[in-house]
Design a protein around this motif. Structure first.
Motif, mmCIF file in Angstrom:
data_model
loop_
_atom_site.group_PDB
_atom_site.id
_atom_site.type_symbol
_atom_site.label_atom_id
_atom_site.label_comp_id
_atom_site.label_asym_id
_atom_site.label_seq_id
_atom_site.Cartn_x
_atom_site.Cartn_y
_atom_site.Cartn_z
ATOM 1 N N ALA A 119 0.835 -1.208 0.000
ATOM 2 C CA ALA A 119 0.000 0.000 0.000
ATOM 3 C C ALA A 119 0.865 1.250 0.000
ATOM 4 O O ALA A 119 0.608 2.208 -0.753
ATOM 5 C CB ALA A 119 -0.923 -0.002 1.216
ATOM 6 N N ILE A 120 1.891 1.250 0.820
ATOM 7 C CA ILE A 120 2.797 2.394 0.889
ATOM 8 C C ILE A 120 3.512 2.584 -0.438
ATOM 9 O O ILE A 120 3.650 3.713 -0.940
ATOM 10 C CB ILE A 120 3.801 2.192 2.043
ATOM 11 N N LEU A 121 3.956 1.483 -1.040
ATOM 12 C CA LEU A 121 4.660 1.552 -2.312
ATOM 13 C C LEU A 121 3.762 2.110 -3.418
ATOM 14 O O LEU A 121 4.224 2.896 -4.261
ATOM 15 C CB LEU A 121 5.168 0.162 -2.685
ATOM 16 N N VAL A 122 2.492 1.726 -3.424
ATOM 17 C CA VAL A 122 1.547 2.252 -4.418
ATOM 18 C C VAL A 122 1.466 3.776 -4.323
ATOM 19 O O VAL A 122 1.532 4.488 -5.336
ATOM 20 C CB VAL A 122 0.147 1.635 -4.229
ATOM 21 N N LEU A 123 1.338 4.286 -3.098
ATOM 22 C CA LEU A 123 1.239 5.738 -2.918
ATOM 23 C C LEU A 123 2.540 6.432 -3.302
ATOM 24 O O LEU A 123 2.526 7.487 -3.954
ATOM 25 C CB LEU A 123 0.867 6.062 -1.472
ATOM 26 N N GLU A 124 3.665 5.838 -2.912
ATOM 27 C CA GLU A 124 4.957 6.452 -3.235
ATOM 28 C C GLU A 124 5.178 6.512 -4.745
ATOM 29 O O GLU A 124 5.637 7.525 -5.276
ATOM 30 C CB GLU A 124 6.084 5.654 -2.573
ATOM 31 N N ARG A 125 4.843 5.432 -5.437
ATOM 32 C CA ARG A 125 5.087 5.378 -6.882
ATOM 33 C C ARG A 125 4.170 6.295 -7.675
ATOM 34 O O ARG A 125 4.529 6.756 -8.761
ATOM 35 C CB ARG A 125 4.937 3.942 -7.367
ATOM 36 N N THR A 126 2.980 6.525 -7.157
ATOM 37 C CA THR A 126 2.014 7.358 -7.879
ATOM 38 C C THR A 126 2.028 8.806 -7.420
ATOM 39 O O THR A 126 1.313 9.642 -7.992
ATOM 40 C CB THR A 126 0.594 6.792 -7.710
ATOM 41 N N GLY A 127 2.819 9.122 -6.402
ATOM 42 C CA GLY A 127 2.900 10.498 -5.927
ATOM 43 C C GLY A 127 1.725 10.938 -5.081
ATOM 44 O O GLY A 127 1.557 12.134 -4.815
ATOM 45 N N ASP A 138 2.513 9.082 6.012
ATOM 46 C CA ASP A 138 3.154 9.065 7.329
ATOM 47 C C ASP A 138 2.409 8.160 8.295
ATOM 48 O O ASP A 138 3.019 7.431 9.079
ATOM 49 C CB ASP A 138 3.230 10.489 7.900
ATOM 50 N N ARG A 139 1.069 8.205 8.239
ATOM 51 C CA ARG A 139 0.278 7.359 9.123
ATOM 52 C C ARG A 139 0.498 5.884 8.803
ATOM 53 O O ARG A 139 0.670 5.053 9.701
ATOM 54 C CB ARG A 139 -1.197 7.724 8.994
ATOM 55 N N LEU A 140 0.492 5.544 7.510
ATOM 56 C CA LEU A 140 0.683 4.150 7.127
ATOM 57 C C LEU A 140 2.073 3.661 7.512
ATOM 58 O O LEU A 140 2.245 2.512 7.938
ATOM 59 C CB LEU A 140 0.444 3.970 5.630
ATOM 60 N N ARG A 141 3.073 4.518 7.364
ATOM 61 C CA ARG A 141 4.427 4.137 7.788
ATOM 62 C C ARG A 141 4.478 3.898 9.290
ATOM 63 O O ARG A 141 5.172 2.985 9.765
ATOM 64 C CB ARG A 141 5.417 5.214 7.372
ATOM 65 N N ASP A 231 -2.548 15.109 13.155
ATOM 66 C CA ASP A 231 -1.985 13.835 12.693
ATOM 67 C C ASP A 231 -2.935 12.664 12.905
ATOM 68 O O ASP A 231 -2.555 11.508 12.739
ATOM 69 C CB ASP A 231 -0.654 13.546 13.399
ATOM 70 N N HIS A 232 -4.177 12.956 13.250
ATOM 71 C CA HIS A 232 -5.156 11.886 13.459
ATOM 72 C C HIS A 232 -5.516 11.245 12.116
ATOM 73 O O HIS A 232 -5.574 11.927 11.086
ATOM 74 C CB HIS A 232 -6.415 12.465 14.110
ATOM 75 N N PRO A 233 -5.750 9.920 12.084
ATOM 76 C CA PRO A 233 -6.104 9.264 10.817
ATOM 77 C C PRO A 233 -7.313 9.869 10.119
ATOM 78 O O PRO A 233 -7.424 9.784 8.894
ATOM 79 C CB PRO A 233 -6.373 7.819 11.247
ATOM 80 N N TYR A 234 -8.236 10.458 10.878
ATOM 81 C CA TYR A 234 -9.432 11.034 10.270
ATOM 82 C C TYR A 234 -9.406 12.562 10.257
ATOM 83 O O TYR A 234 -10.441 13.196 10.057
ATOM 84 C CB TYR A 234 -10.682 10.538 11.001
ATOM 85 N N ALA A 235 -8.231 13.157 10.443
ATOM 86 C CA ALA A 235 -8.144 14.616 10.419
ATOM 87 C C ALA A 235 -8.602 15.186 9.078
ATOM 88 O O ALA A 235 -9.255 16.229 9.019
ATOM 89 C CB ALA A 235 -6.711 15.058 10.722
ATOM 90 N N GLU A 236 -8.283 14.486 7.990
ATOM 91 C CA GLU A 236 -8.670 14.972 6.665
ATOM 92 C C GLU A 236 -10.186 14.923 6.475
ATOM 93 O O GLU A 236 -10.748 15.736 5.747
ATOM 94 C CB GLU A 236 -7.975 14.157 5.576
#
Length: 246
Positions: A119-127, A138-141, A231-236
């Motif tokens: 999941a992290i790699l997908v986000l990193e590769r797609t920006g 950051d949360r997933l890491r 930094d809460h997971p649901y802050a967004e």
């Protein structure tokens, strides 16, 4: 023919939205019944993205109701569809949901770690800086590090946002609507959020971040300031409500 296809697509969307409402108000069996009606309609009209979302949402309900094997099977069906339609944010969310399921409910730790790394790699590769549910890189890491240490995910804001993306969208849209365009629905939606809060409170520590989300939304519905750490997971989710759903 086009009208018939459009009618079926509209019916599937309506069923999906109704199911989200039932899932959000602690009525999982009614939600599943509607998802099971929506799924063949999605397939009939060739809506692979809708099919993937429906499978993911169904899996979440099964996970929430203590049926991990059923949830696992559905996540495994949703994942290749997410990839096929190019929904990278949705793919990352499904991988994250799968990781949480494997870690918390099935104790398959190496597979959970691998899924979250994907999941992290997908986000990193797609920006992308967050998945479809709003969980940031950051949360997933941080969650990945927790898994690698073998520690529980529950407690405070230590876990990722795990509500389905469509359910989050519905929560944002309905909350914005009752605060702006349809105040006459305020009491009804407040009651629905209260029911969801009570349901989350009954699930124990693993649902603490959802308890915090619904508590904050209730405060907003009561005219109080939102109080959720940045930094809460649901802050967004709260930020989206404050922006008027944008």
């Amino acid at each position: 023919l086009r009208r018939a296809v459009g009618d079926r697509a509209g019916e599937a969307t309506t069923l999906n939205n109704m199911a989200l409402v039932y899932a959000a108000t602690g009525q999982p069996q009614r939600a599943l019944a509607l998802y099971e009606q929506a799924l063949p309609l999605m397939r009939a009209v060739g809506d692979r993205a809708g099919e993937a979302t429906t499978l993911n949402n169904m899996a979440s309900v099964y996970h929430d109701t203590g049926q991990p094997q059923q949830a696992l099977a559905l996540y495994e069906q949703a994942l290749p569809l997410m990839r096929a339609v190019g929904d990278r944010a949705g793919e990352a969310t499904t991988l994250t949901n799968l990781a949480v399921l494997l870690y918390q409910s099935l104790q398959r730790i190496p597979e959970a770690v691998d899924s979250l790394q994907q999941a992290i790699l997908v986000l990193e590769r797609t920006g992308l800086d967050r998945d479809a549910s709003g969980a940031t890189l950051d949360r997933l890491r941080s969650v990945l590090a927790t898994m690698q240490r073998g520690e529980p995910l529950g407690g405070g804001a230590s876990g990722p946002a795990t509500l389905p993306a469509e359910q989050i969208r519905l929560v944002v849209a309905n909350t914005v609507a009752v605060l702006t365009d349809v105040p006459e629905k305020h009491a009804e939606w407040r009651a629905a959020i209260t029911e969801r809060l009570q349901h989350a409170q009954q699930q124990g520590a693993d649902w603490q971040i959802e308890v915090e989300l619904y508590t904050t939304i209730l405060a907003m519905l009561d005219g109080q300031a939102a109080d959720l750490p940045a930094d809460h997971p649901y802050a967004e989710v709260i930020a989206a409500i404050e922006r008027g759903g944008q």
